[in-house]
Design a protein around this motif. Structure first.
Motif, short mmCIF file in Angstrom:
data_model
loop_
_atom_site.label_atom_id
_atom_site.label_comp_id
_atom_site.label_asym_id
_atom_site.label_seq_id
_atom_site.Cartn_x
_atom_site.Cartn_y
_atom_site.Cartn_z
N GLN A 75 0.75 -1.26 0.06
CA GLN A 75 0.13 -0.15 -0.06
C GLN A 75 0.87 1.22 -0.02
O GLN A 75 0.56 2.23 -0.74
CB GLN A 75 -0.94 0.07 1.35
CG GLN A 75 -2.10 -0.98 1.06
CD GLN A 75 -3.06 -0.68 2.14
OE1 GLN A 75 -2.71 -0.93 3.50
NE2 GLN A 75 -4.50 -0.37 1.95
N CYS A 79 0.25 3.99 -2.93
CA CYS A 79 -0.03 5.37 -2.56
C CYS A 79 1.27 6.32 -2.98
O CYS A 79 0.90 7.37 -3.89
CB CYS A 79 0.11 5.57 -1.36
SG CYS A 79 -0.97 6.50 -0.45
N TRP A 100 -5.83 11.38 -3.66
CA TRP A 100 -4.90 10.91 -3.01
C TRP A 100 -4.85 10.79 -1.47
O TRP A 100 -4.70 9.46 -0.91
CB TRP A 100 -3.36 11.32 -3.32
CG TRP A 100 -2.09 10.98 -2.92
CD1 TRP A 100 -1.36 9.70 -3.49
CD2 TRP A 100 -1.55 10.82 -1.44
NE1 TRP A 100 -0.28 9.26 -2.78
CE2 TRP A 100 -0.50 10.03 -1.44
CE3 TRP A 100 -1.57 11.76 -0.40
CZ2 TRP A 100 0.45 10.23 -0.46
CZ3 TRP A 100 -0.76 11.95 0.65
CH2 TRP A 100 0.35 10.92 0.65
N LEU A 103 -6.79 7.67 -0.69
CA LEU A 103 -6.18 6.29 -0.71
C LEU A 103 -5.24 6.20 0.44
O LEU A 103 -5.09 5.17 1.05
CB LEU A 103 -4.99 6.31 -2.11
CG LEU A 103 -5.67 6.18 -3.56
CD1 LEU A 103 -4.52 6.44 -4.49
CD2 LEU A 103 -6.27 4.86 -3.69
N PHE A 104 -4.82 7.51 0.96
CA PHE A 104 -4.02 7.48 2.21
C PHE A 104 -4.86 6.91 3.34
O PHE A 104 -4.49 6.22 4.20
CB PHE A 104 -3.44 8.82 2.13
CG PHE A 104 -2.81 8.98 3.68
CD1 PHE A 104 -1.49 8.22 3.81
CD2 PHE A 104 -2.98 9.90 4.56
CE1 PHE A 104 -0.74 8.64 5.00
CE2 PHE A 104 -2.41 10.26 5.57
CZ PHE A 104 -1.13 9.26 5.81
N PHE A 107 -5.05 3.44 3.35
CA PHE A 107 -3.65 3.03 3.93
C PHE A 107 -3.91 2.93 5.53
O PHE A 107 -3.24 2.01 6.16
CB PHE A 107 -2.72 3.47 3.39
CG PHE A 107 -1.30 3.68 3.89
CD1 PHE A 107 -0.45 2.30 4.14
CD2 PHE A 107 -1.07 4.52 4.86
CE1 PHE A 107 0.57 2.19 4.61
CE2 PHE A 107 0.31 4.39 5.62
CZ PHE A 107 0.96 3.35 5.37
N LEU A 136 6.32 8.50 1.53
CA LEU A 136 4.79 9.38 1.17
C LEU A 136 4.93 10.78 1.55
O LEU A 136 4.05 11.55 0.84
CB LEU A 136 3.69 8.59 2.37
CG LEU A 136 3.26 7.12 1.65
CD1 LEU A 136 2.28 6.54 2.51
CD2 LEU A 136 3.22 6.84 0.33
#
Length: 196
Positions: A75, A79, A100, A103-104, A107, A136
């Motif tokens: 992940q 990411c 984004w 998606l984070f 995660f 990240l």
């Protein structure tokens, strides 16, 4: 065993492309299950999602911790790779940032489960946390810089602080069905926009 020229034969071979794809599909399935049901979800559910037998999962990942760590790393990479791709394909940099961050948040669900699984291995968790930050924070900074350059958000936002704030909004969400962390994160990201 020698290879004939005095050197030891390498025992670790790179994975074939189809084996890598199968492992990625398995990790994607595990991540989806973890996001929906938590990291304690039954392995049979992950196997069903991935379309494989439970033995396949145990062959790749002998323990639940092995699987969770692999999903975590998978992940992080997904990411990290998504940031530039979203900038290239989204209507605006702010839209890329919002997608984004979504998606984070997925995660973070796995990351919170990982913390519980690795409580006894503080050094291992710290290593993974450093890896997460190294991969990240620069991606988030790139998204923030693009949105600021486009005049969509203030230019003085810090990537680490934003990620920490999003993380704090997600803490405990899995324990309270009335608490909608994703909605609060959406409001936070919407609130970054400059008025026009």
């Amino acid at each position: 065993m020698n290879d004939g020229d005095g050197g030891a034969r390498q025992t670790a071979r790179p994975k074939r492309a189809d084996a890598r794809r199968n492992e990625e599909a398995l990790l994607d399935a595990a991540a989806a299950i973890f996001v929906r049901s938590g990291v304690e979800a039954p392995v049979r559910d992950i196997a069903a999602e991935a379309g494989v037998g439970t033995g396949t999962i145990y062959r790749h990942f002998p323990t639940r911790a092995d699987l969770i760590i692999a999903v975590y790393r998978h992940q992080v990479e997904a990411c990290a790779e998504a940031g530039p791709a979203l900038l290239a394909t989204s209507a605006t940099p702010h839209a890329a940032l919002a997608r984004w961050i979504d998606l984070f948040v997925d995660f973070l669900v796995t990351k919170h489960g990982l913390a519980a699984v690795l409580q006894s291995d503080g050094a291992g968790f710290e290593t993974l946390h450093a890896y997460f930050l190294d991969r990240l924070v620069p991606v988030c900074a790139q998204l923030l810089e693009a949105a600021a350059a486009a005049g969509e958000i203030r230019p003085d936002l810090d990537a680490y602080q934003l990620m920490r704030g999003v993380g704090n909004l997600c803490v405990g969400a899995e324990n309270d069905p009335r608490y909608d962390a994703r909605r609060l994160v959406e409001l936070l990201i919407a609130g970054l926009r400059l008025p026009h």
